[in-house]
Motif scaffolding. Structure first.
Motif, PDB file in Angstrom:
ATOM      1  N   THR A 180       5.843  40.564  11.426  1.00 43.78           N
ATOM      2  CA  THR A 180       5.873  39.578  10.360  1.00 43.78           C
ATOM      3  C   THR A 180       5.633  38.193  10.940  1.00 43.78           C
ATOM      4  O   THR A 180       5.998  37.914  12.083  1.00 43.78           O
ATOM      5  CB  THR A 180       7.220  39.608   9.623  1.00 43.78           C
ATOM      6  N   GLN A 181       5.048  37.363  10.129  1.00 45.08           N
ATOM      7  CA  GLN A 181       4.762  36.008  10.558  1.00 45.08           C
ATOM      8  C   GLN A 181       5.833  35.059  10.031  1.00 45.08           C
ATOM      9  O   GLN A 181       6.326  35.214   8.918  1.00 45.08           O
ATOM     10  CB  GLN A 181       3.388  35.575  10.042  1.00 45.08           C
ATOM     11  N   SER A 182       6.201  34.110  10.859  1.00 41.43           N
ATOM     12  CA  SER A 182       7.184  33.123  10.457  1.00 41.43           C
ATOM     13  C   SER A 182       6.544  32.118   9.512  1.00 41.43           C
ATOM     14  O   SER A 182       5.374  31.759   9.667  1.00 41.43           O
ATOM     15  CB  SER A 182       7.757  32.403  11.680  1.00 41.43           C
ATOM     16  N   CYS A 183       7.331  31.675   8.541  1.00 45.22           N
ATOM     17  CA  CYS A 183       6.834  30.737   7.547  1.00 45.22           C
ATOM     18  C   CYS A 183       7.562  29.410   7.707  1.00 45.22           C
ATOM     19  O   CYS A 183       8.789  29.375   7.770  1.00 45.22           O
ATOM     20  CB  CYS A 183       7.048  31.299   6.136  1.00 45.22           C
ATOM     21  N   GLU A 184       6.795  28.345   7.780  1.00 43.57           N
ATOM     22  CA  GLU A 184       7.393  27.025   7.931  1.00 43.57           C
ATOM     23  C   GLU A 184       8.004  26.584   6.610  1.00 43.57           C
ATOM     24  O   GLU A 184       7.357  26.607   5.558  1.00 43.57           O
ATOM     25  CB  GLU A 184       6.342  26.020   8.386  1.00 43.57           C
ATOM     26  N   MET A 185       9.276  26.189   6.667  1.00 46.97           N
ATOM     27  CA  MET A 185       9.984  25.760   5.462  1.00 46.97           C
ATOM     28  C   MET A 185       9.791  24.262   5.264  1.00 46.97           C
ATOM     29  O   MET A 185       9.812  23.479   6.216  1.00 46.97           O
ATOM     30  CB  MET A 185      11.473  26.102   5.574  1.00 46.97           C
ATOM     31  N   LEU A 186       9.617  23.882   4.020  1.00 50.40           N
ATOM     32  CA  LEU A 186       9.374  22.486   3.680  1.00 50.40           C
ATOM     33  C   LEU A 186      10.654  21.714   3.392  1.00 50.40           C
ATOM     34  O   LEU A 186      10.614  20.492   3.255  1.00 50.40           O
ATOM     35  CB  LEU A 186       8.433  22.409   2.461  1.00 50.40           C
ATOM     36  N   GLY A 187      11.760  22.428   3.268  1.00 46.72           N
ATOM     37  CA  GLY A 187      13.028  21.764   2.983  1.00 46.72           C
ATOM     38  C   GLY A 187      14.182  22.736   3.078  1.00 46.72           C
ATOM     39  O   GLY A 187      14.005  23.921   3.393  1.00 46.72           O
ATOM     40  N   TYR A 188      15.366  22.236   2.807  1.00 50.48           N
ATOM     41  CA  TYR A 188      16.576  23.058   2.903  1.00 50.48           C
ATOM     42  C   TYR A 188      16.664  24.005   1.705  1.00 50.48           C
ATOM     43  O   TYR A 188      16.479  23.591   0.548  1.00 50.48           O
ATOM     44  CB  TYR A 188      17.816  22.166   2.950  1.00 50.48           C
ATOM     45  N   VAL A 189      16.918  25.277   1.980  1.00 57.71           N
ATOM     46  CA  VAL A 189      17.032  26.296   0.942  1.00 57.71           C
ATOM     47  C   VAL A 189      18.486  26.728   0.742  1.00 57.71           C
ATOM     48  O   VAL A 189      18.955  26.890  -0.379  1.00 57.71           O
ATOM     49  CB  VAL A 189      16.153  27.523   1.277  1.00 57.71           C
ATOM     50  N   GLY A 190      19.196  26.902   1.834  1.00 57.18           N
ATOM     51  CA  GLY A 190      20.588  27.330   1.737  1.00 57.18           C
ATOM     52  C   GLY A 190      20.820  28.773   2.127  1.00 57.18           C
ATOM     53  O   GLY A 190      21.796  29.397   1.697  1.00 57.18           O
ATOM     54  N   ILE A 191      19.918  29.335   2.932  1.00 58.63           N
ATOM     55  CA  ILE A 191      20.061  30.733   3.349  1.00 58.63           C
ATOM     56  C   ILE A 191      21.330  30.923   4.171  1.00 58.63           C
ATOM     57  O   ILE A 191      21.971  31.982   4.119  1.00 58.63           O
ATOM     58  CB  ILE A 191      18.816  31.172   4.148  1.00 58.63           C
ATOM     59  N   GLU A 192      21.720  29.895   4.912  1.00 52.70           N
ATOM     60  CA  GLU A 192      22.888  30.025   5.766  1.00 52.70           C
ATOM     61  C   GLU A 192      24.161  30.242   4.970  1.00 52.70           C
ATOM     62  O   GLU A 192      25.182  30.701   5.511  1.00 52.70           O
ATOM     63  CB  GLU A 192      23.045  28.770   6.624  1.00 52.70           C
ATOM     64  N   ALA A 193      24.137  29.956   3.668  1.00 48.86           N
ATOM     65  CA  ALA A 193      25.321  30.155   2.835  1.00 48.86           C
ATOM     66  C   ALA A 193      25.669  31.625   2.673  1.00 48.86           C
ATOM     67  O   ALA A 193      26.770  31.947   2.229  1.00 48.86           O
ATOM     68  CB  ALA A 193      25.114  29.515   1.458  1.00 48.86           C
ATOM     69  N   VAL A 194      24.728  32.518   3.025  1.00 44.00           N
ATOM     70  CA  VAL A 194      25.015  33.943   2.953  1.00 44.00           C
ATOM     71  C   VAL A 194      26.206  34.294   3.851  1.00 44.00           C
ATOM     72  O   VAL A 194      27.035  35.151   3.517  1.00 44.00           O
ATOM     73  CB  VAL A 194      23.769  34.760   3.344  1.00 44.00           C
ATOM     74  N   LEU A 195      26.299  33.634   4.984  1.00 37.55           N
ATOM     75  CA  LEU A 195      27.417  33.907   5.892  1.00 37.55           C
ATOM     76  C   LEU A 195      28.745  33.560   5.239  1.00 37.55           C
ATOM     77  O   LEU A 195      29.735  34.294   5.384  1.00 37.55           O
ATOM     78  CB  LEU A 195      27.229  33.106   7.183  1.00 37.55           C
ATOM     79  N   ASP A 196      28.775  32.448   4.513  1.00 39.21           N
ATOM     80  CA  ASP A 196      30.007  32.084   3.807  1.00 39.21           C
ATOM     81  C   ASP A 196      30.338  33.086   2.713  1.00 39.21           C
ATOM     82  O   ASP A 196      31.509  33.422   2.490  1.00 39.21           O
ATOM     83  CB  ASP A 196      29.860  30.681   3.201  1.00 39.21           C
ATOM     84  N   GLN A 197      29.322  33.598   2.040  1.00 34.26           N
ATOM     85  CA  GLN A 197      29.554  34.602   1.006  1.00 34.26           C
ATOM     86  C   GLN A 197      30.148  35.877   1.602  1.00 34.26           C
ATOM     87  O   GLN A 197      31.084  36.460   1.050  1.00 34.26           O
ATOM     88  CB  GLN A 197      28.253  34.916   0.278  1.00 34.26           C
ATOM     89  N   LEU A 198      29.583  36.304   2.719  1.00 32.01           N
ATOM     90  CA  LEU A 198      30.096  37.505   3.380  1.00 32.01           C
ATOM     91  C   LEU A 198      31.534  37.296   3.850  1.00 32.01           C
ATOM     92  O   LEU A 198      32.372  38.203   3.755  1.00 32.01           O
ATOM     93  CB  LEU A 198      29.201  37.884   4.560  1.00 32.01           C
ATOM     94  N   LYS A 199      31.826  36.113   4.353  1.00 30.30           N
ATOM     95  CA  LYS A 199      33.176  35.829   4.823  1.00 30.30           C
ATOM     96  C   LYS A 199      34.173  35.859   3.683  1.00 30.30           C
ATOM     97  O   LYS A 199      35.263  36.443   3.801  1.00 30.30           O
ATOM     98  CB  LYS A 199      33.201  34.473   5.523  1.00 30.30           C
ATOM     99  N   ILE A 200      33.820  35.240   2.554  1.00 35.81           N
ATOM    100  CA  ILE A 200      34.720  35.225   1.398  1.00 35.81           C
ATOM    101  C   ILE A 200      34.968  36.636   0.882  1.00 35.81           C
ATOM    102  O   ILE A 200      36.107  37.020   0.569  1.00 35.81           O
ATOM    103  CB  ILE A 200      34.129  34.330   0.282  1.00 35.81           C
TER     104      ILE A 200
END
Length: 362
Positions: free
Chosen positions: A20-40
C-alpha cells in the motif's frame, strides 16, 4: 477446499499484505483518538487473568501469590478453622476483583495442594491437566453456540507458575515428566522456590543445571522462542530465557521496618530478606513478566495457540454437523492426552511438541 491447501499455522509468520502507498494528509483528522476509545472501553469491561500455581507443599505458593498482587488472595488455612488446607490432589480456585487506579482485574488463582507429596506420585499430574482441558472445553461449548453470550466468561488458565524445590542439584524425574506434558497445554513459568536457602553461587549453578535439563528434554517454557513476533520481542525474551529462567524468588506478605522505611520481607536471625530488592531475589522480575510486560501476551498465546490446539482436536474428533436451533452438538470425548502424538493437530506446525519431531526441533 483443496486438500493440498493447509490452513496457516498460528506459529508461522503472518502473510504479507498487498503493498500500500502512504497518503499525505492535509490536516488533522483525529485517528489517534482510537486509542482513547479502546482505553475507555477496556476500562469499562475490565480484565481477566487466570493463574495456576503448582508445586509441593511448603514451597510458599500461597505466600507468593499474596506477594505478587499485594493482597490476601489466598489463605493457607481454612476460614473459621485453625487447621491447614488438606493436602489432597483436589484443585482449589479462588476469584477476586482487584482494582488499581481505576483498572479492574478479575483474578482467579488455582492452587494444587498435595501435588508430589504422596509416596506414589504416578500420574499425579492427571487432575491438573484434566482441569486445564476442562476449562478449554467449557469455553468451547460456549463458543460454538449459535446464540452465544456477547462476552464469554474466560476461565482458561493463562499461566502456570511451577515451583521447583531448592535442592541445588537438578530437576527431579517428577518435574521433567510433568513439565513435558504441561508445556503442551499451558504457558509455564518455572521458579526456584525459597531461593534464600541457597547462596548466590549455588543459585546460579542450580539455574544452569535446570536450563540444561529443559534443553535436553525439549521442554519449552514461557516465553517460547517460536512465538516472538518481532525483533524487540526476540531481544527481550532471549535475555529472559538465557539469564533469568527459572526465576529465583522469595515470597513474603509481612512488612518490616528497614532504615526508616517499610519493606516486604522475611525476618531471619541474620537480617531481613527484602522481597523487592534485586540484590536479595528476583521477585521483581517475575512480577514484571506476569503483570507489567507480558500479561496480555500470556492471554494471546493461550487463546491463539493452546486453546486453538484443543479446539481443532475436538472439532476434528467430533465429526458432527450443527444440529438443533441453538448449538453445535459435540460428541463427548476424552480430553486430549498431552503424551499422545495425536493430541497435536496435523494442521499445526508446532510439531516440536510431538515425540516424532522432538529431536529435529530441539
Amino acid at each position: 477446499m483443496d486438500p493440498l491447501r493447509q490452513p496457516p499455522s498460528p506459529c508461522s509468520p503472518r502473510p504479507s499484505s498487498p503493498r500500500t502507498q502512504s497518503c499525505e494528509m492535509l490536516g488533522y483528522v483525529g485517528i489517534e483518538a482510537v486509542l482513547d476509545q479502546l482505553k475507555i472501553k477496556a476500562m469499562k469491561m475490565g480484565f481477566e487473568f487466570n493463574i495456576m500455581v503448582v508445586g509441593q507443599s511448603g514451597l510458599g505458593k500461597s505466600t507468593m501469590v499474596n506477594t505478587l498482587f499485594k493482597s490476601k488472595m489466598w489463605k493457607s488455612t481454612l476460614p473459621g478453622l485453625g487447621v491447614p488446607t488438606p493436602k489432597t490432589l483436589q484443585l482449589q480456585s479462588v476469584t477476586h476483583v482487584i482494582e488499581e487506579k481505576g483498572v479492574k482485574l478479575k483474578l482467579t488463582v488455582t492452587d494444587t495442594p498435595g501435588f508430589g507429596d504422596q509416596i506414589n506420585n504416578d500420574k499425579c499430574w492427571d487432575p491438573i491437566l484434566g482441569y486445564i482441558n476442562e476449562q478449554y472445553e467449557r469455553y468451547l461449548q460456549e463458543e460454538i453456540l449459535i446464540t452465544r453470550q456477547r462476552h464469554i466468561p474466560d476461565t482458561r488458565v493463562h499461566c502456570c507458575v511451577y515451583f521447583v524445590p531448592p535442592t541445588g542439584h537438578c530437576l527431579r524425574p517428577l518435574d521433567i515428566e510433568f513439565l513435558q506434558r504441561l508445556c503442551q497445554t499451558v504457558n509455564v513459568v518455572p521458579v526456584i522456590a525459597r531461593a534464600d536457602s541457597l547462596t548466590i553461587e549455588e543459585r546460579e549453578a542450580f539455574r544452569r543445571r535446570i536450563q540444561h535439563n529443559l534443553r535436553t528434554h525439549c521442554i519449552e517454557v514461557y516465553p517460547q522462542k517460536c512465538f516472538d513476533e518481532d525483533i524487540n520481542d526476540r531481544i527481550l525474551n532471549s535475555k529472559i530465557r538465557q539469564e533469568r529462567i527459572p526465576f529465583a524468588v522469595v515470597g513474603a506478605d509481612r512488612e518490616h521496618l528497614v532504615n526508616g522505611r517499610c519493606v516486604l520481607g522475611r525476618k531471619t536471625k541474620w537480617g531481613i530478606i527484602e522481597v523487592e530488592n534485586m540484590a536479595h531475589c528476583e521477585f521483581p522480575l517475575l512480577r514484571d513478566l506476569l503483570i507489567r510486560t507480558h500479561l496480555q501476551d500470556l492471554k494471546d498465546i493461550t487463546h491463539n495457540i493452546h486453546y486453538e490446539n484443543y479446539r481443532v482436536f475436538r472439532l476434528n474428533k467430533s465429526h458432527v454437523l450443527p444440529r438443533g436451533p441453538g448449538w453445535v452438538n459435540l460428541a463427548p470425548g476424552p480430553a486430549p492426552s498431552p503424551a499422545s502424538p495425536q493430541a497435536t493437530p496435523r494442521t499445526m506446525k508446532v510439531c516440536r511438541w510431538t515425540q516424532d519431531n522432538s529431536d529435529d526441533e530441539c
